[in-house]
Design an enzyme around this catalytic site. Structure first.
Site, mmCIF file in Angstrom:
data_model
loop_
_atom_site.group_PDB
_atom_site.id
_atom_site.type_symbol
_atom_site.label_atom_id
_atom_site.label_comp_id
_atom_site.label_asym_id
_atom_site.label_seq_id
_atom_site.Cartn_x
_atom_site.Cartn_y
_atom_site.Cartn_z
ATOM 1 N N ASP A 54 0.832 -1.198 0.000
ATOM 2 C CA ASP A 54 0.000 0.000 0.000
ATOM 3 C C ASP A 54 0.864 1.244 0.000
ATOM 4 O O ASP A 54 2.001 1.223 0.501
ATOM 5 C CB ASP A 54 -0.912 0.016 1.233
ATOM 6 C CG ASP A 54 -1.989 -1.055 1.167
ATOM 7 O OD1 ASP A 54 -2.274 -1.529 0.059
ATOM 8 O OD2 ASP A 54 -2.536 -1.407 2.235
ATOM 9 N N TYR A 82 6.990 -8.115 8.460
ATOM 10 C CA TYR A 82 6.696 -6.681 8.563
ATOM 11 C C TYR A 82 7.044 -6.169 9.963
ATOM 12 O O TYR A 82 6.982 -6.921 10.946
ATOM 13 C CB TYR A 82 5.201 -6.406 8.345
ATOM 14 C CG TYR A 82 4.634 -6.826 7.019
ATOM 15 C CD1 TYR A 82 4.585 -5.933 5.944
ATOM 16 C CD2 TYR A 82 4.127 -8.106 6.833
ATOM 17 C CE1 TYR A 82 4.044 -6.315 4.724
ATOM 18 C CE2 TYR A 82 3.581 -8.493 5.622
ATOM 19 C CZ TYR A 82 3.549 -7.595 4.569
ATOM 20 O OH TYR A 82 3.007 -7.976 3.370
ATOM 21 N N ASP A 96 -6.451 1.763 8.711
ATOM 22 C CA ASP A 96 -5.143 2.414 8.769
ATOM 23 C C ASP A 96 -5.319 3.922 8.884
ATOM 24 O O ASP A 96 -6.438 4.433 8.986
ATOM 25 C CB ASP A 96 -4.278 2.041 7.561
ATOM 26 C CG ASP A 96 -4.932 2.407 6.229
ATOM 27 O OD1 ASP A 96 -5.732 3.359 6.187
ATOM 28 O OD2 ASP A 96 -4.633 1.732 5.218
ATOM 29 N N ARG A 187 -3.152 -4.844 8.715
ATOM 30 C CA ARG A 187 -4.049 -3.861 9.343
ATOM 31 C C ARG A 187 -5.235 -4.553 9.995
ATOM 32 O O ARG A 187 -5.733 -4.096 11.036
ATOM 33 C CB ARG A 187 -4.499 -2.798 8.340
ATOM 34 C CG ARG A 187 -5.130 -3.276 7.074
ATOM 35 C CD ARG A 187 -5.145 -2.140 6.043
ATOM 36 N NE ARG A 187 -5.276 -2.649 4.701
ATOM 37 C CZ ARG A 187 -6.405 -2.599 3.995
ATOM 38 N NH1 ARG A 187 -7.493 -2.068 4.522
ATOM 39 N NH2 ARG A 187 -6.443 -3.059 2.770
#
Length: 317
Positions: A54, A82, A96, A187
């Site tokens: 993203d 991540y 988010d 997320r």
């Protein structure tokens, strides 16, 4: 156009280029825009990325050029790592920081509570995909329904959280590292952890540090590529088989190389095999090298037979 003549500036010729670029994508740029810029910097004819990040996210985005694009699916299937920061007490429409705030709650937990909550999200879990995602329903991406104010039913999907560790806890912000299977939404993970803590949460920062065995250690930024002399940029490219390093290797002699490149099956007992390839009763994907050491492609090894699966064209030339 040039200021003097008004004629279009000539386009630089594109070149056939094979390899893998480990790009450190910046925040604010889509994966496709990053790909376009890199492709332009290398004047490459053919390129593709191996799964999107993203615009809010930064970090490792492997880009494949030329023949490497044939193996990009292997990275799409790979586990990802991540580092993420979530803010407790606030839920947003998108999960988010880009979405509007839809709920706020007081945060009453402490670091010990956070650690206990993380324990419940390790291993196989079920996630309901977010409405703001590219998954399709009746041929339309879910985010299109979401932008129209519609919420459609989504089935939970099983994903695996291989590792989940707390990096920092400066409430209401919590930073964690996660290694997860294909299809995991970080997320959504942050939102679900927030719900488990009774206060909700949303993701405020996300950085991808690993894709399969590839890491940020040898990654380069677009700014660094732009500043580097054109003649030196190719030094940042990894070989095509960087995508296949987890596969056992098979090395062919000159006769077997010719047969393999013609799509013929070969007997494994006549070939040189890695120690990792000892049991061939079950199918195993392997990387295959020719008599000159070049990568020829990928094959399936099973029941004593090597069957070509995908060839690297440049190796046959």
């Amino acid at each position: 156009m040039t200021a003097s003549s008004g004629t279009p500036r000539p386009k630089l010729p594109r070149r056939a280029l094979d390899g893998v670029l480990l790009l450190d994508k910046p925040v604010g740029l889509s994966s496709n825009d990053a790909l376009i810029r890199a492709k332009r910097l290398f004047l490459a004819k053919k390129a593709g990325h191996t799964g999107t990040l993203d615009p809010l996210a930064s970090g490792l985005l492997p880009l494949c050029f030329g023949e490497a694009t044939k193996f990009s699916q292997d990275l799409l299937e790979a586990d990802k790592t991540y580092e993420a920061t979530m803010r407790l007490g606030i839920r947003t429409a998108t999960g988010d920081a880009e979405g509007e705030v839809i709920a706020t709650r007081d945060v009453h937990c402490d670091e010990a509570d956070v650690r206990r909550a993380l324990e419940n999200f390790r291993g196989e879990i079920v996630q309901v995909p977010p409405m703001y995602s590219a998954l399709k329903r009746d041929g339309k991406p879910l985010y299109e329904y979401a932008r129209a104010g519609r919420v459609v039913e989504r089935e939970g999907r099983r994903v695996t959280i291989h590792a989940l560790e707390l990096i920092a806890c400066a409430l209401p912000d919590v930073t964690f590292r996660v290694t997860c299977s294909k299809g995991t939404y970080v997320r959504t993970l942050a939102e679900d952890i927030g719900e488990a803590l009774g206060c909700g949460a949303h993701l405020v920062a996300l950085r991808r540090t690993g894709v399969g065995v590839l890491t940020l250690e040898h990654a380069v930024t677009l700014d660094a590529l732009s500043d580097a002399p054109e003649a030196t940029r190719d030094a940042w490219l990894q070989p095509v088989d960087a995508l296949l390093s987890t596969f056992a290797a098979v090395h062919l002699n000159a006769v077997a190389t010719k047969r393999f490149l013609h799509g013929q099956q070969l007997r494994l007992d006549e070939l040189t095999l890695d120690d990792a390839l000892t049991d061939t009763t079950e199918a195993s994907r392997v990387r295959v090298y020719g008599d000159d050491g070049r990568l020829l492609g990928v094959a399936n090894a099973r029941d004593g037979v090597l069957a070509p699966e995908r060839l690297v064209v440049t190796a046959a030339s």
